[in-house]
Design an enzyme around this catalytic site. Structure first.
Site, PDB file in Angstrom:
ATOM      1  CD  GLU A 133      53.333  33.608  39.397  1.00  0.00           C
ATOM      2  OE1 GLU A 133      52.939  32.705  38.644  1.00  0.00           O
ATOM      3  OE2 GLU A 133      52.855  34.752  39.390  1.00  0.00           O
ATOM      4  CG  MET A 269      51.199  37.767  43.189  1.00  0.00           C
ATOM      5  SD  MET A 269      51.753  36.687  41.832  1.00  0.00           S
ATOM      6  CE  MET A 269      50.963  35.147  42.299  1.00  0.00           C
ATOM      7  CD  GLU A 270      48.787  35.256  39.277  1.00  0.00           C
ATOM      8  OE1 GLU A 270      49.328  34.249  38.789  1.00  0.00           O
ATOM      9  OE2 GLU A 270      49.236  36.408  39.136  1.00  0.00           O
ATOM     10  CG  HIS A 303      46.565  39.740  33.507  1.00  0.00           C
ATOM     11  ND1 HIS A 303      47.040  39.358  32.262  1.00  0.00           N
ATOM     12  CD2 HIS A 303      47.291  39.026  34.402  1.00  0.00           C
ATOM     13  CE1 HIS A 303      47.987  38.464  32.410  1.00  0.00           C
ATOM     14  NE2 HIS A 303      48.165  38.251  33.704  1.00  0.00           N
ATOM     15  CD  GLU A 304      47.326  40.239  38.105  1.00  0.00           C
ATOM     16  OE1 GLU A 304      47.468  39.165  38.722  1.00  0.00           O
ATOM     17  OE2 GLU A 304      48.075  40.588  37.172  1.00  0.00           O
TER      18      GLU A 304
END
Length: 840
Positions: A133, A269-270, A303-304
């Site tokens: 990303e 990072m998801e 969050h992820e």
């Protein structure tokens, strides 16, 4: 001939990628084979896709009925596109594109890159990992690298026998190739965007899976750190269950791996099923970690995992919508962690983050939360506090206005309707309108599509039974746009109850139903706006009783008025004095946060006055707490103790605190359990603040041989706090020789913030700018110089330098830093001479 676009044509659309990658860790290269199932929408003789730092060796397009078209490849490096010129015309229908290619494992922490670590025996090991990303999947394999081109990914990795291999899907087959290599085949993913693909290869230790209602959850870390994974597993298991219940939809992957990477530019990072993290955001020893350390890990993990639904399952169509992914994940992280550890009062502590967003949003150089993105690299400007913190705060404001359950039902409706697909921001507003019947789109457009926020001025109505509220844009350096208006949810609390209204025009009178002496505007503190009360009202509100978040907002709003020149410094001082018995650490954070600026602008002869004032307001509260925690004390009390020690031992220069901190630090080095984990960060900070050569040598040794990732970082950053120019120079030199490139920019920024030798650090940055810009990830350069906002005596020099040395991928953030420098310089010119009188 019209110029080519950075956007890819829609003539062909990928449906499924079959990827085989063979990384050579020692040579820092990789080879790849790729078969892409394509749906060709119209007859074409050229295919256009993204590729950067790749060499496509062969290209062939084959139709379902056997037609073969050879491809000749050319590149546009500026657009990061590859053009496959076909030997014939591909008619509409299903085709398969076959490619072979090679690439490099770079050291820039983007694309397919290499990370390293040194084991206990001193041996260096190499990892190959990914960070795609926003637009760096094209550095790992040729692809349609835009979020709307969703496809299924089938990944195979050919790796050395002894190395772990992880990707988005579960490993379904491993084949011994007989040459010291094995081929690992992973299950197909859901339809998803290229930026979510991940592959990680290296000597990892992976925990046994934890079954979370049928989903296997694991944590991966380099050898020797497996004992630091327990907290992440606990937080991850809670998050998976919480979101599955909240969204009413099953987790969209077949497994979930949380992977700690030694070199990582962001927090995490998801990637669906294979979330990558900076080590400090995932690994911790709960016995040695501070509450802040544990909270950060819980936050980032939540969050992820929230992204697995909001971002991965449903994805924005284009990068202008990235704010919604990140803002919503931030909002959901707060909900989740608040349920995970209610005693942390996470929504109250979020007030500090929201205040940071409001500080940026009061600038001329702010931006709307959502703005047009033309070139993909422009999306980089969206990864900031306005996207994450302002976006989340505005969503929280909306949730509180609509009600938590109607809001949740709208979210479920949105996710269900757009699962496995792409969506626009307006699709969410439409779903919430359908669920609640409220005019959500009109309300939210005024907050999302316009930069800035209002200040709501409050006056008592003549009859005493109501108030008149007026809104105008808040800015630090000017009066803002006089025509700017927001749809402001105004919640008012009085002794008689709560009144809910929506301020759409410039002013309105709100009937409170009965006469009242005190009316709390922005009841609950959730509104993303400042409140300006009449003279004397802030102190009256304190006496009447406010919640911690309301008190935090009151302090923050008064300081903003002072910083903008709309109120004298004495107003802030008087409010702090009125709150001197405060027990909430978040409110104290708001009261103490201006000290850094005051310490920078006050004249040296007046510094003792500032130090005495800090001791006068903070020492009585600290003395009531003491150094040792008492039985049954709350998490908030522990945080407050740490905050007060830090303030008293640094800006307050309290000699007793400094001596005791040094003594406790010495005992801590011999016995890590002798000092409460929450006190370790402030004690190290105090030791550095007043330390010399011996203390520097000690902290440097701790940095080089840390017990945990957090231990290494706090000792590194403390090396930039010493009040010695030679020692600070040593720290700066370490940043270009020994410190990881993910951490060095922040250490340099800390050095710029060192009041005693900031000029030394600033000269270092100027003189070695080309080297630093080449060495560090380009996305971190603006963070490296954020503290130039405090160089009020060198403001002209700072502006001149950056006029000649822009930061292409962080120019918006740099503009904001420079404007904050101007604000601080104006404050110094206006108030520096008044500080002693105001504090007395």
């Amino acid at each position: 001939m019209s110029p080519r676009s950075h956007r890819l044509p829609r003539t062909a659309e990928p449906q499924r990628y079959e990827l085989t990658l063979t990384p050579d860790l020692g040579a820092a290269t990789f080879a790849g084979e790729e078969r892409v199932r394509l749906l060709v929408h119209e007859a074409v003789d050229e295919l256009v896709l993204n590729a950067a730092e790749l060499e496509i060796v062969t290209a062939e397009l084959v139709s379902d009925d056997g037609v073969r078209l050879e491809g000749a490849v050319t590149y546009d490096e500026g657009l990061q596109q590859a053009f496959i010129n076909l030997s014939g015309t591909a008619s509409p229908g299903n085709w398969t594109l076959g490619l072979t290619f090679t690439g490099i494992l770079n050291d820039k922490l983007r694309g397919f890159y290499r990370s390293t670590f040194t084991d206990d025996a001193g041996a260096i090991h190499i990892i190959a990992t990914t960070q795609f990303e926003s637009t760096d999947a094209r550095r790992a394999f040729p692809c349609w690298d835009e979020p709307e081109f969703k496809a299924v990914f089938a990944v195979r990795l050919i790796v050395d026998q002894e190395l772990a291999a992880i990707s988005n899907g579960a490993s379904v087959e491993e084949t011994d190739l007989g040459n010291g290599k094995r081929r690992v085949t992973f299950a197909d993913t859901i339809r998803m965007s290229t930026y979510l693909v991940a592959f990680v290869v290296g000597p990892f230790e992976v925990t046994d899976p934890v079954d979370v209602d049928g989903v296997p959850l694991r944590v991966a870390a380099v050898p020797g750190k497996a004992h630091l994974t327990g907290w992440a597993l606990e937080a991850g298991a809670h998050s998976l269950r919480f979101f599955t219940d909240y969204f009413g939809l099953p987790y969209p992957g077949d497994k979930l791996d949380l992977i700690a990477i030694p070199d990582f530019a962001f927090g995490a990072m998801e990637n669906l099923g294979a979330v990558t993290f900076r080590e400090t955001a995932l690994l911790a020893d709960p016995e040695l970690a501070s509450r802040t350390d544990l909270e950060m890990i819980a936050d980032v993990v939540a969050h992820e995992i929230a992204h697995m639904w909001f971002g991965d399952l449903v994805t924005m169509k284009w990068w202008n919508g990235i704010w919604l992914n990140e803002a919503f994940a931030t909002f959901m992280e707060m909900l989740c962690v608040d349920a995970f550890r209610p005693d942390w009062e996470r929504w109250v502590t979020f007030g500090i983050s929201r205040a940071g967003a409001m500080a940026i949003d009061g600038l001329r150089s702010t931006r709307p939360i959502e703005f047009p993105v033309e070139r993909p690299e422009e999306a980089e400007a969206m990864f900031d506090v306005l996207t994450y913190q302002k976006g989340a705060a505005v969503l929280r404001m909306l949730e509180q206005y609509l009600g938590a359950e109607p809001f949740r039902q709208g979210i479920v409706h949105y996710l269900t309707k757009h699962s496995y697909d792409n969506a626009e921001t307006t699709d969410l507003w439409d779903a919430l309108e359908e669920s609640t019947g409220e005019p959500v789109r009109a309300l939210m457009d005024s907050w999302i599509l316009k930069g800035g926020h209002p200040v709501v001025a409050v006056e008592a109505a003549p009859d005493g039974a109501g108030i008149t509220v007026r809104q105008h844009q808040f800015r630090y350096l000017d009066d803002g746009d006089p025509d700017a208006l927001w749809h402001v949810p105004v919640l008012v609390r009085t002794d008689g109850g709560r009144t809910r209204s929506l301020l759409e025009g410039s002013h309105a009178t709100i009937d409170l139903g009965a006469k009242t002496d005190v009316a709390v505007v922005n009841d609950g503190g959730w509104g993303f706006y400042r409140v300006q009360y009449e003279a004397g009202q802030p102190q009256a509100l304190v006496r009447a009783g406010l919640s911690p978040l309301e008190r935090f907002n009151l302090v923050s709003d008064v300081w903003a008025a002072v910083l903008s020149g709309r109120a004298p410094l004495s107003d802030f001082v008087e409010l702090v004095v009125a709150l001197r018995g405060e027990t909430d650490p978040n409110v104290w954070a708001a009261m103490l946060s201006p000290l850094g600026l005051l310490d920078r602008v006050v004249a040296d002869p007046d510094r003792d006055t500032l130090r005495a004032w800090v001791r006068r307001i903070a020492r009585p509260v600290f003395d009531g707490l003491g150094w040792e925690p008492s039985a049954g004390e709350t998490e908030q009390t522990a945080r407050l103790r740490a905050l007060l020690i830090g303030a008293l031992g640094t800006v307050g220069a309290d000699p007793e605190i400094q001596r005791e901190a040094a003594a406790r630090h010495a005992r801590y080095l011999a016995d890590r359990t002798s000092l409460h984990a929450d006190l370790v960060p402030p004690v190290i900070s105090v030791v550095a603040w007043g330390g010399g050569e011996a203390e520097y040598t000690t902290l440097l040794s701790c940095f080089r041989a840390p017990a945990t990732p957090q231990d290494q970082i706090r000792n590194l950053y403390a090396l930039a706090d010493f009040p010695s120019r030679p020692l600070l120079q040593r720290t700066l030199d370490l940043c270009v020789t020994e410190v990881r490139t993910q951490n060095a920019p922040m250490a340099i920024n800390n050095a710029i913030g060192n009041r005693v030798a900031s000029d030394l650090a600033w000269d270092f940055v100027k003189n070695r700018w080309a080297e630093l810009a080449e060495r560090f990830p380009h996305k971190m350069l603006d963070r490296m110089v954020a503290n130039v906002m405090y160089l009020t005596d060198a403001a002209d020099d700072v502006h001149r330098f950056f006029a000649e040395h822009p930061i292409p991928t962080g120019q918006k953030q740099l503009d904001q830093i420079l404007e904050r420098l101007d604000i601080n310089a104006a404050f110094a010119a206006r108030e520096a001479a008044n500080v002693p009188d105001a504090l007395r």
